[in-house]
Write a protein that holds these residues in place. Structure first.
Motif, PDB file in Angstrom:
ATOM      1  N   GLN A 139       0.843  -1.360  -0.362  1.00  0.00           N
ATOM      2  CA  GLN A 139      -0.040  -0.550  -0.016  1.00  0.00           C
ATOM      3  C   GLN A 139       0.878   1.307  -0.081  1.00  0.00           C
ATOM      4  OE1 GLN A 139      -2.277   0.393   3.489  1.00  0.00           O
ATOM      5  NE2 GLN A 139      -4.036   1.466   2.442  1.00  0.00           N
ATOM      6  N   CYS A 140       2.187   1.074   1.112  1.00  0.00           N
ATOM      7  CA  CYS A 140       2.791   2.955   0.719  1.00  0.00           C
ATOM      8  C   CYS A 140       3.590   2.402  -0.612  1.00  0.00           C
ATOM      9  CB  CYS A 140       3.640   2.306   1.746  1.00  0.00           C
ATOM     10  SG  CYS A 140       3.469   1.873   4.030  1.00  0.00           S
ATOM     11  N   GLU A 141       4.448   1.491  -0.876  1.00  0.00           N
ATOM     12  CA  GLU A 141       4.883   1.653  -2.456  1.00  0.00           C
ATOM     13  C   GLU A 141       4.416   1.753  -3.309  1.00  0.00           C
ATOM     14  OE1 GLU A 141       8.387   1.387  -2.270  1.00  0.00           O
ATOM     15  OE2 GLU A 141       7.909   1.354   0.033  1.00  0.00           O
ATOM     16  N   ARG A 142       2.620   0.947  -3.957  1.00  0.00           N
ATOM     17  CA  ARG A 142       2.435   1.080  -4.989  1.00  0.00           C
ATOM     18  C   ARG A 142       2.174   3.020  -5.463  1.00  0.00           C
ATOM     19  NH1 ARG A 142      -3.643  -1.628  -4.718  1.00  0.00           N
ATOM     20  NH2 ARG A 142      -3.786   0.323  -3.053  1.00  0.00           N
ATOM     21  N   GLY A 143       2.899   3.485  -6.656  1.00  0.00           N
ATOM     22  CA  GLY A 143       3.381   3.975  -7.264  1.00  0.00           C
ATOM     23  C   GLY A 143       3.702   4.872  -6.784  1.00  0.00           C
ATOM     24  N   ALA A 147       9.621   3.276  -7.364  1.00  0.00           N
ATOM     25  CA  ALA A 147       9.392   2.003  -6.311  1.00  0.00           C
ATOM     26  C   ALA A 147       9.369   0.894  -7.274  1.00  0.00           C
ATOM     27  CB  ALA A 147       7.794   2.157  -6.625  1.00  0.00           C
ATOM     28  N   THR A 148      10.447   0.245  -7.131  1.00  0.00           N
ATOM     29  CA  THR A 148      10.583  -1.765  -7.491  1.00  0.00           C
ATOM     30  C   THR A 148       9.587  -2.577  -7.381  1.00  0.00           C
ATOM     31  OG1 THR A 148      11.699  -2.055  -5.530  1.00  0.00           O
ATOM     32  CG2 THR A 148      13.283  -1.280  -7.013  1.00  0.00           C
ATOM     33  N   MET A 149       8.810  -2.312  -6.011  1.00  0.00           N
ATOM     34  CA  MET A 149       7.606  -3.062  -5.845  1.00  0.00           C
ATOM     35  C   MET A 149       5.918  -2.594  -6.670  1.00  0.00           C
ATOM     36  SD  MET A 149       6.249  -3.734  -2.001  1.00  0.00           S
ATOM     37  CE  MET A 149       7.736  -4.283  -1.982  1.00  0.00           C
ATOM     38  N   ARG A 150       6.147  -4.128  -8.160  1.00  0.00           N
ATOM     39  CA  ARG A 150       4.650  -2.820  -8.704  1.00  0.00           C
ATOM     40  C   ARG A 150       3.701  -3.469  -8.179  1.00  0.00           C
ATOM     41  NH1 ARG A 150       9.618  -2.446 -11.485  1.00  0.00           N
ATOM     42  NH2 ARG A 150       9.962  -0.232 -12.104  1.00  0.00           N
ATOM     43  N   VAL A 174      10.939   2.296  -1.202  1.00  0.00           N
ATOM     44  CA  VAL A 174      11.809   3.221  -1.072  1.00  0.00           C
ATOM     45  C   VAL A 174      11.016   4.466  -0.518  1.00  0.00           C
ATOM     46  CG1 VAL A 174      12.506   3.021  -3.609  1.00  0.00           C
ATOM     47  CG2 VAL A 174      10.432   3.790  -3.257  1.00  0.00           C
ATOM     48  N   THR A 175       9.989   4.186  -0.148  1.00  0.00           N
ATOM     49  CA  THR A 175       8.942   5.346   0.674  1.00  0.00           C
ATOM     50  C   THR A 175       9.147   5.402   2.001  1.00  0.00           C
ATOM     51  OG1 THR A 175       7.395   3.588   1.974  1.00  0.00           O
ATOM     52  CG2 THR A 175       7.125   5.393  -0.480  1.00  0.00           C
ATOM     53  N   ALA A 176       9.420   6.886   2.921  1.00  0.00           N
ATOM     54  CA  ALA A 176       9.581   6.257   5.026  1.00  0.00           C
ATOM     55  C   ALA A 176       8.928   5.444   5.027  1.00  0.00           C
ATOM     56  CB  ALA A 176      10.258   7.775   4.848  1.00  0.00           C
ATOM     57  N   LEU A 177       7.525   5.600   5.617  1.00  0.00           N
ATOM     58  CA  LEU A 177       7.391   4.541   6.151  1.00  0.00           C
ATOM     59  C   LEU A 177       7.236   3.178   5.776  1.00  0.00           C
ATOM     60  CD1 LEU A 177       4.161   4.368   8.060  1.00  0.00           C
ATOM     61  CD2 LEU A 177       2.588   3.979   6.258  1.00  0.00           C
ATOM     62  N   GLY A 178       7.336   2.433   4.886  1.00  0.00           N
ATOM     63  CA  GLY A 178       7.548   1.307   3.925  1.00  0.00           C
ATOM     64  C   GLY A 178       9.182   1.244   4.668  1.00  0.00           C
TER      65      GLY A 178
END
Length: 220
Positions: A139-143, A147-150, A174-178
């Motif tokens: 949910q955090c990484e999508r979009g 991001a490498t988690m597609r 790549v996101t802080a929360l992720g």
């Protein structure tokens, strides 16, 4: 002593319904994350179900605190897992250990040995934590830019490699929360892996020790 018995009675009455509620919460959260084309009405229903169940979990936490008769900070520190699952209700299914204990208190003595129970708990907890962590990170990484988690499949692969402490590095948050979630999963992965390997090693040592006792001292 009376407080302990009151808490025990409360757990016996509520642990199984609350565990089922936690699975419903996880299903509602997974639906919101994975069902991208879901109509807004169904998404709102899932959000309402999650909010309602969170209120139920918070009420259970408050009842346990009042029955325990402790100061709030002391209760929160001594019931760390309860506190965590109220703040992060997605982790509520990890309370499968007290669920098993409640069932066994109703049915009699545990059927599994201590080592088998530890390994079973750790394995189930790993599966539940991996699924919940994959959902949250996806949910955090999508979009997110870069991001490498597609896909959710990428998230499951990442969760498996993270919890197993392999860490291939082909997919990284790549996101802080992720990354915060990833750090928590790394710590939990080490703890669960240590519990399984330590319990298995202890079981092997006890098995070899019993076999040695049966054979007795070697003849001269």
């Amino acid at each position: 002593m009376d407080d302990d018995s009151r808490v025990a009675r409360w757990e016996q009455r509520t642990e199984i319904p609350l565990f089922m509620a936690s699975l419903v919460f996880t299903a509602a959260y997974a639906t919101r994350v994975l069902a991208v084309g879901l109509p807004s009405g169904w998404r709102d229903l899932c959000a309402f179900a999650m909010l309602t169940l969170w209120v139920v979990f918070a009420a259970d936490y408050a009842v346990r605190w009042r029955l325990g008769g402790q100061r709030f900070l002391r209760f929160a520190a001594s019931h760390f897992l309860h506190t965590v699952v109220v703040v992060l209700p997605l982790l509520r299914p990890l309370r499968i250990v007290p669920l098993y204990d409640v069932i066994q208190r109703r049915q009699g003595e545990p059927r599994l040995s201590l080592h088998a129970r530890v390994m079973s708990y750790a394995s189930l907890s790993t599966l539940l934590l991996g699924f919940s962590g994959a959902l949250a990170v996806y949910q955090c990484e999508r979009g997110a830019p870069g991001a490498t988690m597609r896909t959710f499949g990428d998230a499951v692969w990442w969760a498996a490699s993270t919890l197993s402490t392999v860490g291939y590095g082909d997919i990284t948050p790549v996101t802080a929360l992720g990354r915060v979630i990833a750090t928590g999963m790394m710590v939990c992965g080490l703890a669960l892996l240590g519990a399984v390997t330590g319990s298995f090693s202890s079981w092997l040592m006890q098995t070899f020790s019993r076999e040695g006792d049966r054979k007795g001292p070697p003849g001269r």
